[in-house]
Structure formats: C-alpha cells, structure tokens
Design a protein around this motif. Sequence first.
Motif, PDB file in Angstrom:
ATOM      1  N   ASP A 114       0.823  -1.214   0.000  1.00  0.00           N
ATOM      2  CA  ASP A 114       0.000   0.000   0.000  1.00  0.00           C
ATOM      3  C   ASP A 114       0.861   1.271   0.000  1.00  0.00           C
ATOM      4  OD1 ASP A 114       0.895  -0.707   2.478  1.00  0.00           O
ATOM      5  OD2 ASP A 114      -0.945  -0.187   3.563  1.00  0.00           O
ATOM      6  N   ASN A 115       1.853   1.300   0.889  1.00  0.00           N
ATOM      7  CA  ASN A 115       2.700   2.499   0.942  1.00  0.00           C
ATOM      8  C   ASN A 115       3.525   2.665  -0.335  1.00  0.00           C
ATOM      9  OD1 ASN A 115       1.991   3.622   3.402  1.00  0.00           O
ATOM     10  ND2 ASN A 115       3.328   2.242   4.547  1.00  0.00           N
ATOM     11  N   ILE A 116       4.071   1.549  -0.802  1.00  0.00           N
ATOM     12  CA  ILE A 116       4.912   1.648  -2.007  1.00  0.00           C
ATOM     13  C   ILE A 116       4.063   2.093  -3.196  1.00  0.00           C
ATOM     14  CG2 ILE A 116       6.304   0.335  -3.669  1.00  0.00           C
ATOM     15  CD1 ILE A 116       7.456  -1.217  -1.354  1.00  0.00           C
ATOM     16  N   SER A 117       2.857   1.573  -3.311  1.00  0.00           N
ATOM     17  CA  SER A 117       2.064   1.987  -4.472  1.00  0.00           C
ATOM     18  C   SER A 117       1.669   3.461  -4.348  1.00  0.00           C
ATOM     19  CB  SER A 117       0.871   1.063  -4.721  1.00  0.00           C
ATOM     20  OG  SER A 117      -0.132   1.324  -3.784  1.00  0.00           O
ATOM     21  N   ALA A 118       1.444   3.939  -3.114  1.00  0.00           N
ATOM     22  CA  ALA A 118       1.135   5.376  -2.948  1.00  0.00           C
ATOM     23  C   ALA A 118       2.332   6.223  -3.395  1.00  0.00           C
ATOM     24  CB  ALA A 118       0.800   5.661  -1.490  1.00  0.00           C
ATOM     25  N   PHE A 149       4.705   5.330  -5.517  1.00  0.00           N
ATOM     26  CA  PHE A 149       4.886   5.215  -6.963  1.00  0.00           C
ATOM     27  C   PHE A 149       3.891   6.049  -7.755  1.00  0.00           C
ATOM     28  CE2 PHE A 149       8.160   2.052  -6.931  1.00  0.00           C
ATOM     29  CZ  PHE A 149       8.801   2.350  -8.128  1.00  0.00           C
ATOM     30  N   LYS A 150       2.684   6.132  -7.220  1.00  0.00           N
ATOM     31  CA  LYS A 150       1.669   6.947  -7.891  1.00  0.00           C
ATOM     32  C   LYS A 150       2.155   8.396  -7.969  1.00  0.00           C
ATOM     33  CE  LYS A 150      -3.294   7.221  -8.061  1.00  0.00           C
ATOM     34  NZ  LYS A 150      -3.913   8.351  -7.428  1.00  0.00           N
ATOM     35  N   LYS A 151       2.713   8.867  -6.845  1.00  0.00           N
ATOM     36  CA  LYS A 151       3.207  10.257  -6.814  1.00  0.00           C
ATOM     37  C   LYS A 151       4.419  10.416  -7.743  1.00  0.00           C
ATOM     38  CE  LYS A 151       0.416  11.703  -3.522  1.00  0.00           C
ATOM     39  NZ  LYS A 151      -0.827  12.295  -3.969  1.00  0.00           N
ATOM     40  N   LEU A 152       5.306   9.422  -7.726  1.00  0.00           N
ATOM     41  CA  LEU A 152       6.479   9.509  -8.620  1.00  0.00           C
ATOM     42  C   LEU A 152       6.005   9.656 -10.062  1.00  0.00           C
ATOM     43  CD1 LEU A 152       8.671   6.710  -6.990  1.00  0.00           C
ATOM     44  CD2 LEU A 152       9.350   9.111  -7.205  1.00  0.00           C
ATOM     45  N   HIS A 153       4.998   8.885 -10.405  1.00  0.00           N
ATOM     46  CA  HIS A 153       4.463   8.927 -11.764  1.00  0.00           C
ATOM     47  C   HIS A 153       3.803  10.288 -12.029  1.00  0.00           C
ATOM     48  CE1 HIS A 153       2.716   7.448 -15.472  1.00  0.00           C
ATOM     49  NE2 HIS A 153       1.549   7.899 -15.072  1.00  0.00           N
ATOM     50  N   ASN A 154       2.985  10.749 -11.052  1.00  0.00           N
ATOM     51  CA  ASN A 154       2.288  12.031 -11.238  1.00  0.00           C
ATOM     52  C   ASN A 154       3.265  13.176 -11.460  1.00  0.00           C
ATOM     53  OD1 ASN A 154      -0.044  10.687 -10.883  1.00  0.00           O
ATOM     54  ND2 ASN A 154      -0.482  11.460  -8.813  1.00  0.00           N
ATOM     55  N   TYR A 155       4.396  13.134 -10.733  1.00  0.00           N
ATOM     56  CA  TYR A 155       5.359  14.238 -10.853  1.00  0.00           C
ATOM     57  C   TYR A 155       6.438  13.962 -11.902  1.00  0.00           C
ATOM     58  CZ  TYR A 155       3.017  16.370  -6.940  1.00  0.00           C
ATOM     59  OH  TYR A 155       2.070  16.955  -6.149  1.00  0.00           O
ATOM     60  N   LYS A 156       6.220  12.958 -12.718  1.00  0.00           N
ATOM     61  CA  LYS A 156       7.106  12.632 -13.841  1.00  0.00           C
ATOM     62  C   LYS A 156       8.568  12.474 -13.399  1.00  0.00           C
ATOM     63  CE  LYS A 156       5.122  15.854 -16.809  1.00  0.00           C
ATOM     64  NZ  LYS A 156       5.008  16.546 -18.055  1.00  0.00           N
ATOM     65  N   SER A 188      11.849   1.171   5.303  1.00  0.00           N
ATOM     66  CA  SER A 188      12.306   2.269   4.449  1.00  0.00           C
ATOM     67  C   SER A 188      12.363   1.822   2.988  1.00  0.00           C
ATOM     68  CB  SER A 188      13.677   2.734   4.942  1.00  0.00           C
ATOM     69  OG  SER A 188      14.335   3.405   3.933  1.00  0.00           O
ATOM     70  N   PHE A 189      12.043   2.780   2.143  1.00  0.00           N
ATOM     71  CA  PHE A 189      12.003   2.500   0.711  1.00  0.00           C
ATOM     72  C   PHE A 189      12.853   3.587   0.041  1.00  0.00           C
ATOM     73  CE2 PHE A 189       9.603   3.427  -3.285  1.00  0.00           C
ATOM     74  CZ  PHE A 189       9.799   2.214  -3.908  1.00  0.00           C
ATOM     75  N   SER A 190      13.871   3.167  -0.679  1.00  0.00           N
ATOM     76  CA  SER A 190      14.748   4.168  -1.299  1.00  0.00           C
ATOM     77  C   SER A 190      14.648   4.106  -2.815  1.00  0.00           C
ATOM     78  CB  SER A 190      16.208   3.925  -0.915  1.00  0.00           C
ATOM     79  OG  SER A 190      16.343   4.007   0.473  1.00  0.00           O
ATOM     80  N   VAL A 191      14.630   5.275  -3.418  1.00  0.00           N
ATOM     81  CA  VAL A 191      14.647   5.330  -4.883  1.00  0.00           C
ATOM     82  C   VAL A 191      15.670   6.365  -5.337  1.00  0.00           C
ATOM     83  CG1 VAL A 191      12.354   4.564  -5.645  1.00  0.00           C
ATOM     84  CG2 VAL A 191      12.619   6.853  -4.735  1.00  0.00           C
ATOM     85  N   CYS A 192      16.336   6.027  -6.418  1.00  0.00           N
ATOM     86  CA  CYS A 192      17.260   6.985  -7.020  1.00  0.00           C
ATOM     87  C   CYS A 192      16.515   7.541  -8.229  1.00  0.00           C
ATOM     88  CB  CYS A 192      18.514   6.245  -7.444  1.00  0.00           C
ATOM     89  SG  CYS A 192      19.803   7.336  -8.013  1.00  0.00           S
TER      90      CYS A 192
END
Length: 418
Positions: free
Chosen positions: A321-325, A327-334, A346-350
């Motif tokens: 649930d948290n990861i998909s939330a 990712f949705k924002k990452l997608h929305n903000y391109k 913790s979830f890290s993204v580069c």
Amino acid sequence: MRIFKFGGASVKSPDAVKNVARVLQHEGVEETLVVISAMGKMTNAFERLINAYHNNTDDVEEAFKFIKVFHNEMLLGLFNKGHKVYDSINFLFGELSMLMAKNTSDDYDYIYDQMVGFGELLSTSIVSAYLNEIGITNTWLDVREFIKTDDRFRGAKVDWKLTEATIVNKIDRSKLNITQGFLGRHRDTTTTLGREGSDYTAGIFAYCLGAESVTIWKDVPGVLNADPRVFDETELLRKISYTEAIEMAFYGASVIHPKTIQPLEQKQIPLYVRSFDNLDQEGTSVSACYGIEPEVPCYIVKKNQILVSISAKDFSFMVEDNISAVFKKLHNYKLKVNLIQNSAISFSVCIEDKFNEFENFYKDLQSSFNIKSYKNVTLYTIRHFDDIAIKNIKTRGKAIIRQINTETAQLVIQENMQ
Ligand code: ADP
Ligand code: ASP
Ligand code: MG
C-alpha cells in the motif's frame, strides 16, 4: 533500404557537413533514408531560448541571435552568397519569430516542442541543400508527415499503426531521403520524442520500412565500454546483442537512445555504430548475437540523481500500500526512477528530476511520510562487473547504496569534490 542517422556532432561545422557528404559518397546513396539532428549543440541553445521566452526574460534576443549567427556562419561556410538556401533559412527564422509572437499558451512542454524542432528543420534544410548543391541529389522530407504521436509533449508516444501506414505509403524507397530526427506530430501540432530521440526516429523508420540495417554515425569508434568523457580508459565493444544493448540503454548508456533497439530486434534489423571519421573501421554491431564481445565490464554513469529514502510516519511497513502510494506520486510528478531498494521500514529510490518537480513531490508526500534526500548523487551501473570494477568506482566517492545481481552492480555515489 538502409537508414543512416547523423547526430549533432556530425553536423557541428561546415567541415563536418562536408564530411557527411564524404560518408554518403563512400557508402553509396541509393535506397537510403538519412535522419539528421540539430547541428552541434543547437538543441541546448534552443532550450536557452525557450526558457528565456517562457520566463519572459531579457535574454530572449541574445539567445535567438546566438542561434541565428551559428546557422548563418554555417551557410557562409557551405554556400556562395545569393544561394536560395539563405531564403529557406530566413523563412524558418521568420516562422519561429511569428510563433513566438503569436503564442498564447503558457504550457512549457507544449511551447518547448513547438520551438525546439526548428533546430532539426534548419539543420536538415542546410544539409539537404548542400548535398544537392554538390550533386548528391536528395529529397527533403518533413518527418512530422510520417511520425504520428500522442500529445505528451517532450516525450510523445508513437502511434505505430498510423506511422507505419504513412511511412509505407509515402516514402519513395528508391531515393536518397533526408529527414529530421526527434520530431513527430499530433494532429496539427509538433511533438518531440524526448532528448536524443533521433536514434529512435531511425529505429522507427527502420521498423516500418523493414530496413536492411541502421547505421548511427558518431565521433567515437563505436559503442565503448564506458563514456570516454568520464573514464580515461575505454574499450570498443565490437558486438553487442539486442538484449545487452537494451539493458545498457535502459541503465542509461547515452550512446544509443533506449527506445531504439526494441523495434529493431522485433524485425532482426542490425544496428551499426560507426565512426564518421574512420570509414574503414567496422565499429560496433548490435544484432541477435549473445552478450558482448569482448566481454569486459561496462560502466554506465548517470549524474545529477536524487536519492530519496522514504518511511511511513505511522510506523507501518513499507509494503504494497505504501509503495504503491509513493509510486503513484512519482508517476504524477514525472520523476524517473533509476534504482529501487527497500527494507521493512524504508524505501529508497534513485530518481531523475527532468521536469523540475521534485520539490512538489516532496511537499505532497511530507504529510504521510518521512523523507530524506541526497541531491546531486551519481548512479554507476556496471554490467558484467568484477571486484576490480567495483573498487574502481568506489574510489570516486562515498557509496550510499550498493545493489548487486548476477550481471549488474549498481552504486549510488556521493562524489568526492573535484
Ligand atoms: P550524437 O552526435 O549522435 O548526438 P552524442 O554526443 O549524443 O552524439 O553521443 C556521442 C558521444 O557519446 C561521444 O562523443 C561520447 O563522448 C559519448 N559516449 C557516452 N557513452 C559512450 C559509450 N558507451 N560509447 C561511446 N560513446 C559514448
Ligand atoms: N537534437 C535533439 C537533441 O539534441 C535530438 C537528437 O539529437 O537526438 O536532444
Ligand atoms: Mg545526441
């Protein structure tokens, strides 16, 4: 039919354009479609003009002048005064001025696509006229008549069915055709395929025409195992499989645009990357072979990354649930995700912030998540790594993340100050 692609470096000066003619004379000009980028670093110059125009700053005039002077010098180096190409180029500049005067939109991505493509239109008009002038008869095509896309400006998606039908029906295969890379059209509006998209244009034409090969002409001997601007020692890769090339491009090897390979692989069309200086050298071939030859570690560098570590404020685990939330924002903000690492909390993204949206993403997520970010880090990917290769990268700074699987090691590095 063969497809050739000449990038900015191959048309950066009058001598470079003369060299394009030499390449065509050497390789033959029948049944060839040539895709050409904007000249030299002109796309960057157009971006400066677009930014100034969009922000309504005083720099517009200077940025426009820089582009005009560059192309005028190109004309002076290739043609006698009075040649009709001067009128064609003036006409294009007139069109650009008119567009800037009449535009009422404030949408940056839309404005960008309407303006930036003049770089390609100017470049191909000049090269086509020069080739005709010296007896290499060719037909200039407006690529927007052929490459049909949706309206996602600055990263348009190709409408393959419509594009293929148009290309198959309208291209005269027997001729030497000259056209622009990078551009497409949605209804009556110009779109672009994203920076460095001309390789992709070559791939699209090759796929639609069932071409026998694509050749990308470069200022390097072919695809090297590392970016020569970042690494002192590099080796030429003589052969690369489609799969390997897709992997390398996916991780960010800037030498070939990532979307180029898949259409070629579909139809088993070989891609050659060759030096426009040394026509006797074979360069690199990308085909249905296995792996790479020679098998050496390949380094791919992505600078200007942001590493973000995210954990939930309500102490919940970072799972579906948290990861998909997030990712949705990452997608929305391109925001483009180049690496993911997660642990229980913790979830890290580069990520890459091409559209300058990171601050908005941050603000949006702040209410539910704790966010820690490291700006300006570098992501190193090593395909076919060994211990020495990893050590080599670690000398460049502090490793914040290290991720290893069978073929690929990735390190996020906070680089030492130079
Ligand atoms: P183009 O003129 O086709 O647009 P680019 O400037 O985009 O060419 O790409 C060519 C440059 O890419 C080379 O001059 C080289 O410095 C750089 N480059 C980065 N990675 C590689 C690599 N793995 N192999 C070869 N060249 C690379
Ligand atoms: N001229 C465009 C760019 O510099 C497209 C390309 O060269 O591939 O990004
Ligand atoms: Mg390029």
